[in-house]
Design an enzyme around this catalytic site. Structure first.
Site, PDB file in Angstrom:
ATOM      1  N   ASN A 203       0.851  -1.186   0.000  1.00  0.00           N
ATOM      2  CA  ASN A 203       0.000   0.000   0.000  1.00  0.00           C
ATOM      3  C   ASN A 203       0.888   1.237   0.000  1.00  0.00           C
ATOM      4  O   ASN A 203       2.122   1.145   0.057  1.00  0.00           O
ATOM      5  CB  ASN A 203      -0.985  -0.014   1.174  1.00  0.00           C
ATOM      6  CG  ASN A 203      -0.307  -0.034   2.536  1.00  0.00           C
ATOM      7  OD1 ASN A 203       0.752   0.560   2.729  1.00  0.00           O
ATOM      8  ND2 ASN A 203      -0.917  -0.727   3.491  1.00  0.00           N
ATOM      9  N   GLU A 206       3.283   1.617   3.038  1.00  0.00           N
ATOM     10  CA  GLU A 206       4.402   0.678   2.991  1.00  0.00           C
ATOM     11  C   GLU A 206       5.424   1.099   1.940  1.00  0.00           C
ATOM     12  O   GLU A 206       6.637   0.946   2.137  1.00  0.00           O
ATOM     13  CB  GLU A 206       3.876  -0.728   2.706  1.00  0.00           C
ATOM     14  CG  GLU A 206       3.075  -1.304   3.873  1.00  0.00           C
ATOM     15  CD  GLU A 206       2.120  -2.416   3.459  1.00  0.00           C
ATOM     16  OE1 GLU A 206       1.555  -3.051   4.364  1.00  0.00           O
ATOM     17  OE2 GLU A 206       1.930  -2.631   2.242  1.00  0.00           O
ATOM     18  N   ASP A 274      -6.257  -7.641   2.517  1.00  0.00           N
ATOM     19  CA  ASP A 274      -6.420  -9.082   2.323  1.00  0.00           C
ATOM     20  C   ASP A 274      -7.335  -9.363   1.133  1.00  0.00           C
ATOM     21  O   ASP A 274      -7.084 -10.260   0.318  1.00  0.00           O
ATOM     22  CB  ASP A 274      -7.029  -9.726   3.577  1.00  0.00           C
ATOM     23  CG  ASP A 274      -6.203  -9.506   4.830  1.00  0.00           C
ATOM     24  OD1 ASP A 274      -4.995  -9.243   4.712  1.00  0.00           O
ATOM     25  OD2 ASP A 274      -6.779  -9.615   5.927  1.00  0.00           O
TER      26      ASP A 274
END
Length: 327
Positions: A203, A206, A274
């Site tokens: 993302n 990150e 997820d």
């Protein structure tokens, strides 16, 4: 009958390797402040458990009509038993699940009062697997890479110790030999360990934490980030999720685009990553084009944010929203 895009996501066997969690919610009402300390008293009404981390990825794979095989390490404790018992209830194979007596099962216990989260208690071990545990885990997982109908392997990394550099390199090496599609949802500790993976999906936070330069949600900046990743990972596809701004996706240097998402009423962003790695892996492994992959990923990731707690994608809602998009 489901749309051709959704039909393409079903019927595949997917291995999910990484850190699993038990998400536990203790629900109650608050009517007073404790006389012992200035804290609210939650009158307990209900407790429910949900699959989290890599187990939530497996849950999303199953919800989309494919076969999920979960590979992780849990403890021989009450939380591990609860998690293990939940898997068959959702059609998830535990063939790659290793139980270790000296390790705690990661559990996140959230206390909610009057529909507000008051407190979270984490129980976990985050140290890396020992050499003996690595060997035992690989002994359990490696045969699964030879399943004749295996379509892809997803590495779901939460920095809880299951995905060590040795485990990552060993599994990726076998996947390359067998031409198995690989995808990773990375965290900082092993960010640059996933050499040669097919799909790399950080993302924006990150990406910012791992790049030596500023990264913004604008196309020139994201293409610079993609080039930086390619020079270090030599991977095939980059997807960078951008929260409410959608996602960036590319399969070649100095290309790619930002795919905007539709506005949502966001209740909880837990588990959205997820869901996105699940649906993107299924779409790309099935050969869907980038535009279709981005559309599905945006819709599914946004959908789960409209619900409280960690929930998998709802197939019926996804089908309805695809029709609303004219697909």
């Amino acid at each position: 009958m489901p749309s051709p895009l959704l039909r393409a996501l079903s019927g595949h066997r997917i291995l999910i390797v990484g850190d699993v969690m038990l998400d536990r919610y203790l629900i109650g009402q608050v009517h007073r402040i404790s006389p012992e300390a200035p804290v609210p008293v939650v009158l307990h009404q209900d407790t429910y458990d949900r699959l989290g981390g890599a187990a939530n990825v497996a849950l999303n794979i199953a919800a989309l009509g494919s076969k999920a095989v979960l590979c992780s390490v849990i403890g021989q404790d009450a939380e591990g038993s609860v998690l293990g018992n939940m898997l068959p209830q959702h059609g998830i194979s535990d063939a790659g699940l290793l139980k270790v007596a000296t390790r705690k099962t990661t559990a996140k216990m959230r206390i909610l009062g009057n529909h507000q989260q008051m407190l979270r208690i984490d129980v976990e071990d985050t140290h890396a697997l020992t050499r003996e545990e690595e060997s035992a885990f690989l002994e359990q997982v490696l045969p699964l890479l030879h399943l004749p109908d295996l379509k892809a392997v997803i590495f779901q990394d939460y920095n809880k110790g299951v995905l060590t550099p040795f485990v990552i390199r060993t599994l990726l090496g076998v996947c390359r030999e067998r031409a198995i599609f690989t995808a990773v949802d990375p965290k900082k500790a092993n960010f640059f360990t996933y050499q040669g993976v097919d799909l790399f999906k950080p993302n924006l936070k990150e990406m910012r934490d791992s790049a030596p330069f500023g990264v913004s949600a604008h196309l020139p900046s994201l293409m610079e980030a993609d080039q930086f990743l390619r020079e270090r990972l030599h991977h095939r596809l980059t997807m960078i999720t951008l929260s409410e701004k959608g996602l960036f996706l590319t399969d070649a240097p100095q290309q790619g685009r930002i795919y905007p998402t539709i506005p949502r009423h966001v209740a909880d962003v837990s588990g959205a990553g997820d869901t996105v790695i699940s649906i993107a892996t299924l779409a790309l492994a099935a050969g869907l084009p980038l535009d279709a992959t981005a559309l599905l990923s945006n819709l599914a990731g946004g959908q789960v944010c409209e619900f409280s707690g960690v929930v998998p994608v709802d197939f019926a809602i996804l089908e309805r929203e695809l029709k609303e998009q004219g697909t």
